[in-house]
Design a protein around this motif. Structure first.
Motif, PDB file in Angstrom:
ATOM      1  N   ILE A 167     -73.061 -39.318 -34.990  1.00 45.64           N
ATOM      2  CA  ILE A 167     -72.117 -38.813 -33.985  1.00 45.64           C
ATOM      3  C   ILE A 167     -71.440 -39.977 -33.258  1.00 45.64           C
ATOM      4  CG2 ILE A 167     -71.927 -37.512 -31.823  1.00 45.64           C
ATOM      5  CD1 ILE A 167     -74.057 -35.598 -32.966  1.00 45.64           C
ATOM      6  N   LYS A 168     -72.193 -41.004 -32.941  1.00 49.49           N
ATOM      7  CA  LYS A 168     -71.587 -42.188 -32.318  1.00 49.49           C
ATOM      8  C   LYS A 168     -70.577 -42.836 -33.254  1.00 49.49           C
ATOM      9  CE  LYS A 168     -75.104 -43.764 -29.040  1.00 49.49           C
ATOM     10  NZ  LYS A 168     -76.027 -44.878 -28.726  1.00 49.49           N
ATOM     11  N   ALA A 169     -70.890 -42.886 -34.545  1.00 51.38           N
ATOM     12  CA  ALA A 169     -69.953 -43.460 -35.522  1.00 51.38           C
ATOM     13  C   ALA A 169     -68.668 -42.633 -35.558  1.00 51.38           C
ATOM     14  CB  ALA A 169     -70.599 -43.524 -36.904  1.00 51.38           C
ATOM     15  N   ARG A 170     -68.799 -41.319 -35.480  1.00 56.21           N
ATOM     16  CA  ARG A 170     -67.610 -40.457 -35.466  1.00 56.21           C
ATOM     17  C   ARG A 170     -66.780 -40.725 -34.215  1.00 56.21           C
ATOM     18  NH1 ARG A 170     -63.361 -38.783 -37.750  1.00 56.21           N
ATOM     19  NH2 ARG A 170     -62.633 -36.733 -37.104  1.00 56.21           N
ATOM     20  N   ALA A 171     -67.441 -40.887 -33.082  1.00 50.09           N
ATOM     21  CA  ALA A 171     -66.730 -41.216 -31.843  1.00 50.09           C
ATOM     22  C   ALA A 171     -65.944 -42.511 -32.030  1.00 50.09           C
ATOM     23  CB  ALA A 171     -67.705 -41.338 -30.675  1.00 50.09           C
ATOM     24  N   GLY A 172     -66.565 -43.516 -32.620  1.00 49.98           N
ATOM     25  CA  GLY A 172     -65.890 -44.779 -32.876  1.00 49.98           C
ATOM     26  C   GLY A 172     -64.694 -44.612 -33.803  1.00 49.98           C
ATOM     27  N   GLU A 173     -64.847 -43.797 -34.853  1.00 47.19           N
ATOM     28  CA  GLU A 173     -63.735 -43.526 -35.776  1.00 47.19           C
ATOM     29  C   GLU A 173     -62.551 -42.899 -35.043  1.00 47.19           C
ATOM     30  OE1 GLU A 173     -65.427 -40.917 -38.672  1.00 47.19           O
ATOM     31  OE2 GLU A 173     -66.721 -42.481 -39.528  1.00 47.19           O
ATOM     32  N   LEU A 174     -62.843 -42.117 -34.017  1.00 45.25           N
ATOM     33  CA  LEU A 174     -61.797 -41.438 -33.242  1.00 45.25           C
ATOM     34  C   LEU A 174     -61.215 -42.332 -32.147  1.00 45.25           C
ATOM     35  CD1 LEU A 174     -63.469 -37.919 -32.931  1.00 45.25           C
ATOM     36  CD2 LEU A 174     -61.584 -38.586 -34.452  1.00 45.25           C
ATOM     37  N   GLY A 175     -61.713 -43.573 -32.058  1.00 46.61           N
ATOM     38  CA  GLY A 175     -61.166 -44.528 -31.097  1.00 46.61           C
ATOM     39  C   GLY A 175     -61.903 -44.601 -29.769  1.00 46.61           C
ATOM     40  N   TYR A 176     -63.003 -43.891 -29.632  1.00 47.03           N
ATOM     41  CA  TYR A 176     -63.773 -43.919 -28.387  1.00 47.03           C
ATOM     42  C   TYR A 176     -64.750 -45.093 -28.429  1.00 47.03           C
ATOM     43  CZ  TYR A 176     -62.090 -39.189 -27.498  1.00 47.03           C
ATOM     44  OH  TYR A 176     -61.299 -38.090 -27.279  1.00 47.03           O
ATOM     45  N   GLU A 177     -64.850 -45.822 -27.331  1.00 45.57           N
ATOM     46  CA  GLU A 177     -65.861 -46.870 -27.222  1.00 45.57           C
ATOM     47  C   GLU A 177     -67.228 -46.187 -27.132  1.00 45.57           C
ATOM     48  OE1 GLU A 177     -65.143 -49.748 -24.113  1.00 45.57           O
ATOM     49  OE2 GLU A 177     -62.976 -49.453 -24.327  1.00 45.57           O
ATOM     50  N   THR A 178     -68.209 -46.729 -27.829  1.00 44.44           N
ATOM     51  CA  THR A 178     -69.542 -46.130 -27.755  1.00 44.44           C
ATOM     52  C   THR A 178     -70.498 -46.928 -26.869  1.00 44.44           C
ATOM     53  OG1 THR A 178     -70.190 -47.228 -29.802  1.00 44.44           O
ATOM     54  CG2 THR A 178     -69.308 -44.981 -29.983  1.00 44.44           C
ATOM     55  N   ALA A 179     -70.184 -48.189 -26.610  1.00 45.74           N
ATOM     56  CA  ALA A 179     -71.060 -49.008 -25.759  1.00 45.74           C
ATOM     57  C   ALA A 179     -71.250 -48.417 -24.349  1.00 45.74           C
ATOM     58  CB  ALA A 179     -70.547 -50.443 -25.678  1.00 45.74           C
ATOM     59  N   PRO A 180     -70.218 -47.814 -23.742  1.00 49.11           N
ATOM     60  CA  PRO A 180     -70.422 -47.279 -22.386  1.00 49.11           C
ATOM     61  C   PRO A 180     -71.282 -46.016 -22.333  1.00 49.11           C
ATOM     62  CG  PRO A 180     -68.094 -47.708 -22.799  1.00 49.11           C
ATOM     63  CD  PRO A 180     -68.805 -47.821 -24.115  1.00 49.11           C
ATOM     64  N   LEU A 181     -71.580 -45.390 -23.480  1.00 46.85           N
ATOM     65  CA  LEU A 181     -72.393 -44.172 -23.453  1.00 46.85           C
ATOM     66  C   LEU A 181     -73.756 -44.464 -22.839  1.00 46.85           C
ATOM     67  CD1 LEU A 181     -71.597 -42.594 -26.935  1.00 46.85           C
ATOM     68  CD2 LEU A 181     -71.166 -41.532 -24.705  1.00 46.85           C
ATOM     69  N   GLU A 182     -74.135 -43.631 -21.890  1.00 41.41           N
ATOM     70  CA  GLU A 182     -75.438 -43.733 -21.230  1.00 41.41           C
ATOM     71  C   GLU A 182     -76.325 -42.608 -21.750  1.00 41.41           C
ATOM     72  OE1 GLU A 182     -74.385 -43.202 -17.110  1.00 41.41           O
ATOM     73  OE2 GLU A 182     -73.792 -45.303 -16.896  1.00 41.41           O
ATOM     74  N   MET A 183     -77.528 -42.943 -22.148  1.00 43.52           N
ATOM     75  CA  MET A 183     -78.480 -41.925 -22.592  1.00 43.52           C
ATOM     76  C   MET A 183     -78.976 -41.151 -21.365  1.00 43.52           C
ATOM     77  SD  MET A 183     -78.286 -42.317 -25.790  1.00 43.52           S
ATOM     78  CE  MET A 183     -79.556 -41.177 -26.332  1.00 43.52           C
ATOM     79  N   THR A 184     -79.089 -39.851 -21.514  1.00 41.23           N
ATOM     80  CA  THR A 184     -79.533 -38.982 -20.432  1.00 41.23           C
ATOM     81  C   THR A 184     -81.043 -38.777 -20.516  1.00 41.23           C
ATOM     82  OG1 THR A 184     -77.404 -37.843 -20.501  1.00 41.23           O
ATOM     83  CG2 THR A 184     -79.193 -36.715 -19.357  1.00 41.23           C
ATOM     84  N   ASP A 185     -81.708 -38.969 -19.404  1.00 40.74           N
ATOM     85  CA  ASP A 185     -83.150 -38.736 -19.333  1.00 40.74           C
ATOM     86  C   ASP A 185     -83.392 -37.229 -19.324  1.00 40.74           C
ATOM     87  OD1 ASP A 185     -85.882 -38.652 -18.815  1.00 40.74           O
ATOM     88  OD2 ASP A 185     -85.722 -39.538 -16.819  1.00 40.74           O
ATOM     89  N   GLN A 186     -84.041 -36.740 -20.382  1.00 35.21           N
ATOM     90  CA  GLN A 186     -84.381 -35.320 -20.464  1.00 35.21           C
ATOM     91  C   GLN A 186     -85.872 -35.081 -20.242  1.00 35.21           C
ATOM     92  OE1 GLN A 186     -82.568 -32.700 -20.454  1.00 35.21           O
ATOM     93  NE2 GLN A 186     -80.548 -33.440 -21.045  1.00 35.21           N
ATOM     94  N   GLY A 187     -86.610 -36.151 -19.930  1.00 38.15           N
ATOM     95  CA  GLY A 187     -88.036 -36.003 -19.631  1.00 38.15           C
ATOM     96  C   GLY A 187     -88.912 -35.928 -20.836  1.00 38.15           C
TER      97      GLY A 187
END
Length: 183
Positions: free
Chosen positions: A163-183
């Motif tokens: 999914i991150k690779a797809r985001a990159g293909e679409l031109g979105y930076e993936t480095a700023p993505l923050e993982m969400t703590d779900q416990g």
């Protein structure tokens, strides 16, 4: 404050909130969305796996989004966050979404403001959707917002990488993505 002054103050606050969020997508052409979304299958509870940093989710953990079709053709949206930790106080945002015409249900407008505020609709585009509706990449075309959501609290590493690779293909930076703590 006079009614017009209140409306002007709300408008100014909304506009400043919109412009303060950085763009994490350099391309100016709109990204493609998935061709078709079955909104009945899409409905239900989703867990936030990752997100771009944003003010309205600051210090949020245990974030979920729940979607439910309405009789009027729109979709009820209930976003829940636990402030500080997954055991922290609950903050709930209720909104409504509407499908943009001729989008295959993949381009929506979402609003969390009161119904009398006409300009508060934001883009909610479904950019990638797993075939079994187990995970999704959602964002706005300009790159201010991006989320990875899943039906479970965790997402396997291969799917997350894809999914991150797809985001990159679409031109979105993936480095700023923050993982969400779900416990």
């Amino acid at each position: 404050m006079k009614p017009f002054g209140l409306i002007a103050a709300l408008a100014a606050a909304a506009l400043s909130a919109c412009t303060s969020q950085p763009d994490y997508r350099a391309q100016k052409t709109a990204p493609p969305t998935v061709p078709q979304v079955d909104l009945e299958r899409y409905a239900g509870l989703w867990y936030e796996i990752a997100r771009y940093p944003n003010g309205f989710e600051a210090n949020c953990a245990g974030v979920t989004a729940e979607y439910a079709p309405r009789d009027d053709g729109r979709i009820t949206v209930i976003n829940t966050c636990h402030k500080g930790s997954v055991d922290g106080p609950v903050k709930v945002a209720r909104g409504v979404a509407r499908v943009m015409e001729q989008s295959g249900n993949a381009r929506l407008k979402v609003k969390f403001a009161p119904s009398w505020v006409p300009f508060a609709w934001g883009d909610y585009w479904i950019l990638h959707l797993e075939q079994d509706y187990s995970a999704v990449l959602v964002g706005d075309p300009g790159g201010k917002y991006l989320w990875i959501l899943a039906r479970e609290k965790t997402l396997d590493a291969d799917t997350l990488t894809r999914i991150k690779a797809r985001a990159g293909e679409l031109g979105y930076e993936t480095a700023p993505l923050e993982m969400t703590d779900q416990g």
